[in-house]
Design a protein around this motif. Structure first.
Motif, PDB file in Angstrom:
ATOM      1  N   ARG A 156     -78.814  19.856  39.005  1.00  0.00           N
ATOM      2  CA  ARG A 156     -78.835  19.615  37.563  1.00  0.00           C
ATOM      3  C   ARG A 156     -78.395  20.859  36.794  1.00  0.00           C
ATOM      4  O   ARG A 156     -77.694  20.773  35.794  1.00  0.00           O
ATOM      5  N   HIS A 157     -78.805  22.018  37.287  1.00  0.00           N
ATOM      6  CA  HIS A 157     -78.449  23.280  36.628  1.00  0.00           C
ATOM      7  C   HIS A 157     -77.149  23.877  37.171  1.00  0.00           C
ATOM      8  O   HIS A 157     -76.788  25.005  36.813  1.00  0.00           O
ATOM      9  N   GLN A 158     -76.487  23.107  38.062  1.00  0.00           N
ATOM     10  CA  GLN A 158     -75.214  23.531  38.659  1.00  0.00           C
ATOM     11  C   GLN A 158     -75.347  24.863  39.401  1.00  0.00           C
ATOM     12  O   GLN A 158     -74.439  25.701  39.379  1.00  0.00           O
ATOM     13  N   HIS A 159     -76.490  25.031  40.071  1.00  0.00           N
ATOM     14  CA  HIS A 159     -76.685  26.215  40.909  1.00  0.00           C
ATOM     15  C   HIS A 159     -76.170  25.923  42.313  1.00  0.00           C
ATOM     16  O   HIS A 159     -76.292  24.805  42.802  1.00  0.00           O
ATOM     17  N   LYS A 160     -75.621  26.930  42.952  1.00  0.00           N
ATOM     18  CA  LYS A 160     -75.023  26.734  44.269  1.00  0.00           C
ATOM     19  C   LYS A 160     -76.037  26.819  45.400  1.00  0.00           C
ATOM     20  O   LYS A 160     -75.742  26.425  46.529  1.00  0.00           O
TER      21      LYS A 160
END
Length: 311
Positions: A156-160
């Motif tokens: 959701r937070h576009q963290h890898k």
């Protein structure tokens, strides 16, 4: 079995024919997961009868033989069985201990290999999920749900990478989801009791809430909602105890000396959660904006009648 159902004796006759025809001279294991549900819901006498018939199948089979396996999280569920069923069931109890952190970790590693790309989960994430689940009740589903939710938050937070921070956020979200589902599933009268506590908390910032106040506001709510039957103070007290046991409120007994004792109640969850539960409930949504009479400075209540103050 057609949607309209069939008589029980017809169903068992078909089952016997199916077992003899399909299984033949072999043993068929009948596995009933959450077997305690058979005697905890609906017509207990009828459901005990079904369980009794299942234990006596071999007496009416020509070729096949059956063995019944019941799975339950409730160790003492057999205490609620009819004596005939207990006698016929016999059997051996096998207790499986809850998963420990290491076992949960192994389960999570196996599932993570399927669900996540390589090197997406940071070191320590899976042991943390396993530790949280093991500390609670050793539930593998809880551990898997926690890891899944942590992955969703990272996405959701576009963290890898999925990190320990995502796990902590996931734990908070799951607890909130549990509370929402719990409140939604409560009986209407319990929900009204909770709404009364919510209103007293919302409009009385430093107001000390007692069980008597809750009943008074509950009665006001019932008068504003058509078709709601007013129940006794004793039943409301029972609902307060249930909410306290669920951790939704804190209820502590306070001595008033020669005036006796009373319960002091405080809301133990965010008010926003209650608002979220009832935002789509047309019956209760409007009540959330109602200010109880005991908190209205320009009104006074006397003998169940409300009067406006003139001075």
């Amino acid at each position: 079995i057609p949607p309209t159902g069939l008589p029980k004796d017809v169903i068992f006759k078909n089952l016997l024919g199916l077992l003899d025809h399909k299984i033949g001279k072999s043993i068929c294991f009948l596995v009933l997961d959450e077997i305690d549900m058979l005697i905890s819901k609906g017509n207990r006498e009828s459901l005990n009868e079904i369980l009794y018939d299942l234990t006596r199948l071999n007496e009416n089979l020509d070729f096949c033989r059956t063995a019944l396996i019941g799975i339950s999280n409730k160790i003492n569920f057999t205490e609620n069985l009819d004596p005939r069923v207990s006698s016929s069931l016999g059997g051996i109890s096998v207790n499986f201990p809850t998963y420990n952190a290491n076992q949960l970790k192994d389960i999570l590693y196996d599932r993570a290999c399927i669900a996540f790309y390589d090197d997406v989960i940071k070191e320590g994430v899976i042991p943390l999920c396993a530790a949280f689940a093991a500390k609670e009740n050793g539930d593998a589903r809880k551990a898997l749900e926690l890891l899944r939710k942590a992955g969703e938050i990272a996405e959701r937070h576009q963290h890898k990478k999925v990190t320990n921070k995502h796990v902590h956020e996931a734990l908070n979200e799951l607890e909130k989801d549990y509370i929402l589902d719990f409140i939604k599933g409560m009986p209407l009268q319990t929900q009204l009791t909770l709404v009364a506590i919510y209103l007293l908390t919302k409009y009385g910032k430093n107001y000390i809430i007692t069980s008597g106040d809750i009943y008074e506001v509950y009665a006001e709510i019932c008068n504003k909602l058509p078709g709601i039957k007013l129940i006794t103070k004793r039943r409301i007290s029972d609902f307060i105890n249930e909410l306290n046991q669920a951790g939704i409120i804190n209820a502590t007994i306070k001595s008033l000396g020669r005036y006796g004792r009373t319960k002091i109640i405080n809301l133990n969850i965010e008010m926003g959660l209650i608002e979220k539960v009832f935002e789509n409930n047309q019956k209760l949504k409007t009540i959330l904006e109602y200010k109880p009479v005991i908190l209205q400075k320009d009104k006074i209540k006397f003998n169940q009648n409300v009067f406006k103050k003139l001075i």
